[in-house]
Design a protein around this motif. Structure first.
Motif, short mmCIF file in Angstrom:
data_model
loop_
_atom_site.label_atom_id
_atom_site.label_comp_id
_atom_site.label_asym_id
_atom_site.label_seq_id
_atom_site.Cartn_x
_atom_site.Cartn_y
_atom_site.Cartn_z
N ASN A 1 -1.52 -7.10 3.98
CA ASN A 1 -2.05 -8.35 4.52
C ASN A 1 -3.47 -8.65 4.04
OD1 ASN A 1 -0.12 -9.68 5.99
ND2 ASN A 1 -0.97 -9.21 7.99
N ALA A 2 -3.84 -9.91 4.11
CA ALA A 2 -5.18 -10.33 3.73
C ALA A 2 -6.24 -9.65 4.60
CB ALA A 2 -5.31 -11.84 3.86
N SER A 3 -7.36 -9.30 3.97
CA SER A 3 -8.55 -8.74 4.62
C SER A 3 -8.33 -7.36 5.23
CB SER A 3 -9.09 -9.71 5.69
OG SER A 3 -9.44 -10.95 5.10
N GLY B 1 -3.86 9.85 5.37
CA GLY B 1 -2.57 10.34 5.83
C GLY B 1 -1.44 9.63 5.12
N LEU B 2 -0.22 9.94 5.57
CA LEU B 2 0.99 9.35 5.03
C LEU B 2 1.51 8.31 6.01
CD1 LEU B 2 3.45 9.20 3.13
CD2 LEU B 2 4.40 11.18 4.35
N PHE B 3 1.76 7.09 5.50
CA PHE B 3 2.17 5.96 6.33
C PHE B 3 3.43 5.34 5.74
CE2 PHE B 3 -2.27 6.58 7.00
CZ PHE B 3 -2.55 6.19 8.30
N VAL B 4 4.38 4.99 6.58
CA VAL B 4 5.59 4.30 6.14
C VAL B 4 6.02 3.30 7.20
CG1 VAL B 4 6.42 6.22 4.71
CG2 VAL B 4 7.12 6.06 7.10
N GLY B 5 6.87 2.35 6.81
CA GLY B 5 7.49 1.45 7.78
C GLY B 5 7.01 0.02 7.66
N THR B 6 7.63 -0.85 8.48
CA THR B 6 7.30 -2.28 8.50
C THR B 6 7.13 -2.75 9.94
OG1 THR B 6 9.66 -2.77 8.39
CG2 THR B 6 8.48 -2.79 6.33
N PRO B 7 5.93 -2.74 10.50
CA PRO B 7 4.67 -2.35 9.84
C PRO B 7 4.54 -0.82 9.77
CG PRO B 7 4.25 -2.97 12.12
CD PRO B 7 5.70 -3.26 11.86
N ILE C 1 2.64 -6.37 -3.43
CA ILE C 1 1.89 -7.61 -3.23
C ILE C 1 0.72 -7.31 -2.30
CG2 ILE C 1 1.90 -9.96 -2.34
CD1 ILE C 1 4.83 -10.13 -3.07
N LEU C 2 -0.48 -7.52 -2.81
CA LEU C 2 -1.70 -7.30 -2.04
C LEU C 2 -2.37 -8.66 -1.88
CD1 LEU C 2 -4.12 -4.35 -2.63
CD2 LEU C 2 -4.94 -6.59 -1.93
N CYS D 1 -13.39 -9.02 2.83
CA CYS D 1 -12.63 -8.73 1.62
C CYS D 1 -11.47 -7.80 1.93
CB CYS D 1 -13.52 -8.15 0.53
SG CYS D 1 -13.71 -6.36 0.57
N THR D 2 -10.44 -7.87 1.11
CA THR D 2 -9.35 -6.91 1.16
C THR D 2 -9.79 -5.69 0.37
OG1 THR D 2 -7.74 -8.69 1.32
CG2 THR D 2 -6.92 -6.53 0.63
N PHE D 3 -9.82 -4.53 1.01
CA PHE D 3 -10.48 -3.36 0.43
C PHE D 3 -9.52 -2.17 0.41
CE2 PHE D 3 -12.84 0.62 0.91
CZ PHE D 3 -13.70 0.55 -0.19
N ILE D 4 -9.37 -1.55 -0.76
CA ILE D 4 -8.55 -0.35 -0.93
C ILE D 4 -9.49 0.79 -1.33
CG2 ILE D 4 -6.57 0.69 -2.09
CD1 ILE D 4 -5.86 -1.82 -0.47
#
Length: 202
Positions: free
Chosen positions: A164-166, A189-195, A130-131, A148-151
């Motif tokens: 999250n938004a934006s 890089g590599l990211f994991v977790g909440t957040p 969900i983006l 804007c939400t940017f990838i």
């Protein structure tokens, strides 16, 4: 078992339209396009050459589907979405209004992008991701815009990720499954977790 095709739509050569489809006025369909049964293509949409639209899809108004992209079964695209060449939206993806999906990007089964998002080329958006887009209305080209939400390019979002938004995510970021992106990610890089937390540089 017939379909409704407006007399104000433009249909190219070698187009296949399945049963019970609706093609509204002002739609432009290029050559070699396939639209499977029970799909709706709304007013003013442009469908490029050799696009494939699966069954039971809803394509909103003023959408642009560029050549050779794929829209899988039961997908829903809201108004003013742009899907660039060779992008692949798999089954039950939902794309909110004013969103851009870049070239060669893959949107997996059940992914949801709410609105006003920009996803760059060569990305992978995992199943059931969900983006959350922003609530602003976009201009014609808004990549990197403040709200804007940017990838970025070559981003991988694992299955079940929430963004999250934006938020802005830089190029070459890998986010593990079921992670939560709360704020911007500014370096690869590599990211994991909440957040999410960074666990590896590359």
């Amino acid at each position: 078992m017939s379909s409704f095709i407006s007399d104000k739509a433009t249909i190219g050569k070698n187009v296949e339209i399945g049963h019970f489809c609706i093609i509204e006025e002002g739609v432009e369909i290029g050559p070699g396009v396939t639209i499977e049964s029970h799909s709706i293509v709304s007013r003013g949409t442009k469908v490029g050459d050799n696009v494939q639209i699966g069954p039971h899809c809803f394509i909103g108004a003023e959408v642009e589907l560029r050549p050779e992209c794929i829209v899988g079964p039961y997908c829903e695209l809201k108004n003013n979405v742009t899907i660039r060449s060779k992008a692949n939206l798999q089954g039950k993806a939902r794309i909110g209004k004013n969103t851009v999906i870049g070239e060669n990007t893959i949107i997996k089964y059940g992914a949801i992008i709410t609105s006003n998002a920009y996803i760059s080329k060569n990305c992978f958006i995992g199943p059931n991701t969900i983006l959350i887009g922003s609530d602003i209305s976009r201009t014609a080209e808004f990549a990197g815009g403040e709200n804007c939400t940017f990838i970025g390019e070559r981003v991988f979002l694992g299955a079940g990720t929430r963004v999250n938004a934006s938020c802005k995510i830089a190029d070459d970021v890998f986010v593990g499954a079921n992670s939560y992106v709360k704020g911007d990610i500014t370096n690869k890089g590599l990211f994991v977790g909440t957040p999410v937390e960074k666990i590896k540089d590359e």
